[in-house]
Motif scaffolding. Sequence first.
Motif, PDB file in Angstrom:
ATOM      1  N   MET A   1      -4.408  -1.220  -2.665  1.00 31.75           N
ATOM      2  CA  MET A   1      -5.434  -0.522  -2.719  1.00 31.75           C
ATOM      3  C   MET A   1      -5.789   0.386  -3.713  1.00 31.75           C
ATOM      4  O   MET A   1      -5.136   1.451  -3.909  1.00 31.75           O
ATOM      5  CB  MET A   1      -5.366   0.121  -1.129  1.00 31.75           C
ATOM      6  CG  MET A   1      -6.581   1.085  -0.713  1.00 31.75           C
ATOM      7  SD  MET A   1      -6.523   1.585   1.069  1.00 31.75           S
ATOM      8  CE  MET A   1      -5.357   2.622   0.984  1.00 31.75           C
ATOM      9  N   LYS A   2      -6.901   0.377  -4.329  1.00 33.05           N
ATOM     10  CA  LYS A   2      -7.361   1.146  -5.223  1.00 33.05           C
ATOM     11  C   LYS A   2      -8.820   1.623  -4.867  1.00 33.05           C
ATOM     12  O   LYS A   2      -9.731   0.562  -4.471  1.00 33.05           O
ATOM     13  CB  LYS A   2      -7.363   0.582  -6.667  1.00 33.05           C
ATOM     14  CG  LYS A   2      -5.957   0.255  -7.303  1.00 33.05           C
ATOM     15  CD  LYS A   2      -6.226  -0.330  -8.508  1.00 33.05           C
ATOM     16  CE  LYS A   2      -4.723  -0.407  -9.127  1.00 33.05           C
ATOM     17  NZ  LYS A   2      -4.619  -0.914 -10.509  1.00 33.05           N
ATOM     18  N   PHE A   3      -9.037   2.950  -5.139  1.00 31.99           N
ATOM     19  CA  PHE A   3     -10.346   3.447  -4.891  1.00 31.99           C
ATOM     20  C   PHE A   3     -10.980   4.269  -6.175  1.00 31.99           C
ATOM     21  O   PHE A   3     -10.010   4.957  -6.641  1.00 31.99           O
ATOM     22  CB  PHE A   3     -10.602   4.384  -3.647  1.00 31.99           C
ATOM     23  CG  PHE A   3     -10.633   3.602  -2.355  1.00 31.99           C
ATOM     24  CD1 PHE A   3     -11.434   3.095  -1.699  1.00 31.99           C
ATOM     25  CD2 PHE A   3      -9.221   3.601  -1.631  1.00 31.99           C
ATOM     26  CE1 PHE A   3     -11.358   2.150  -0.670  1.00 31.99           C
ATOM     27  CE2 PHE A   3      -9.057   2.619  -0.595  1.00 31.99           C
ATOM     28  CZ  PHE A   3     -10.281   2.098  -0.061  1.00 31.99           C
ATOM     29  N   SER A   4     -12.448   4.579  -6.188  1.00 33.81           N
ATOM     30  CA  SER A   4     -12.660   5.496  -7.444  1.00 33.81           C
ATOM     31  C   SER A   4     -12.655   6.936  -6.759  1.00 33.81           C
ATOM     32  O   SER A   4     -12.498   7.777  -7.250  1.00 33.81           O
ATOM     33  CB  SER A   4     -13.996   5.171  -7.747  1.00 33.81           C
ATOM     34  OG  SER A   4     -15.021   5.119  -6.674  1.00 33.81           O
ATOM     35  N   ALA A   5     -12.681   6.992  -5.413  1.00 36.41           N
ATOM     36  CA  ALA A   5     -12.760   8.288  -4.467  1.00 36.41           C
ATOM     37  C   ALA A   5     -11.144   8.791  -4.795  1.00 36.41           C
ATOM     38  O   ALA A   5     -10.093   8.282  -4.772  1.00 36.41           O
ATOM     39  CB  ALA A   5     -12.959   8.106  -3.107  1.00 36.41           C
ATOM     40  N   ARG A   6     -11.246  10.349  -5.232  1.00 35.78           N
ATOM     41  CA  ARG A   6      -9.924  10.822  -5.687  1.00 35.78           C
ATOM     42  C   ARG A   6      -9.160  11.243  -4.502  1.00 35.78           C
ATOM     43  O   ARG A   6      -8.039  11.669  -4.187  1.00 35.78           O
ATOM     44  CB  ARG A   6     -10.011  11.889  -6.638  1.00 35.78           C
ATOM     45  CG  ARG A   6     -10.504  11.327  -7.899  1.00 35.78           C
ATOM     46  CD  ARG A   6     -10.829  12.519  -8.934  1.00 35.78           C
ATOM     47  NE  ARG A   6     -11.057  11.904 -10.230  1.00 35.78           N
ATOM     48  CZ  ARG A   6     -10.486  11.751 -11.267  1.00 35.78           C
ATOM     49  NH1 ARG A   6      -9.196  12.004 -11.331  1.00 35.78           N
ATOM     50  NH2 ARG A   6     -11.096  11.321 -12.567  1.00 35.78           N
ATOM     51  N   TYR A  56      -6.388   5.827   6.138  1.00 38.91           N
ATOM     52  CA  TYR A  56      -6.706   6.969   5.407  1.00 38.91           C
ATOM     53  C   TYR A  56      -8.108   7.303   5.527  1.00 38.91           C
ATOM     54  O   TYR A  56      -9.059   6.580   5.732  1.00 38.91           O
ATOM     55  CB  TYR A  56      -6.396   6.013   3.911  1.00 38.91           C
ATOM     56  CG  TYR A  56      -5.025   5.572   3.439  1.00 38.91           C
ATOM     57  CD1 TYR A  56      -4.452   6.701   2.713  1.00 38.91           C
ATOM     58  CD2 TYR A  56      -4.659   4.579   3.868  1.00 38.91           C
ATOM     59  CE1 TYR A  56      -3.339   6.177   2.312  1.00 38.91           C
ATOM     60  CE2 TYR A  56      -3.273   4.106   3.466  1.00 38.91           C
ATOM     61  CZ  TYR A  56      -2.826   4.915   2.559  1.00 38.91           C
ATOM     62  OH  TYR A  56      -1.555   4.755   2.015  1.00 38.91           O
ATOM     63  N   ALA A  57      -8.238   8.772   5.458  1.00 43.99           N
ATOM     64  CA  ALA A  57      -9.500   9.319   5.263  1.00 43.99           C
ATOM     65  C   ALA A  57      -9.867   9.283   3.685  1.00 43.99           C
ATOM     66  O   ALA A  57      -9.122   9.896   3.059  1.00 43.99           O
ATOM     67  CB  ALA A  57      -9.323  10.548   5.908  1.00 43.99           C
TER      68      ALA A  57
END
Length: 69
Positions: A1-6, A56-57
């Motif tokens: 799982m990858k997100f641009s949100a840090r 996850y939040a």
Amino acid sequence: MKFSARNQVKGTIKAIETGAVNSEVVIEIAQGVEVVSIITNSSVESLGLEVGKQAYAVIKASNVMVAVD
């Protein structure tokens, strides 16, 4: 799982309050510390969210406000 949100914080789903269209999902990220999100009922269903499961939040905001007394 990858997100641009840090800001990704893992926690346990503490409560799900289902409404006509949306649900309020409460994720406890530390003892006594909660993050609340309003998402669609279909998202709750497709993600398989249930009280007691881990989730996850993921927080993505264009700005963060800071205040002091």
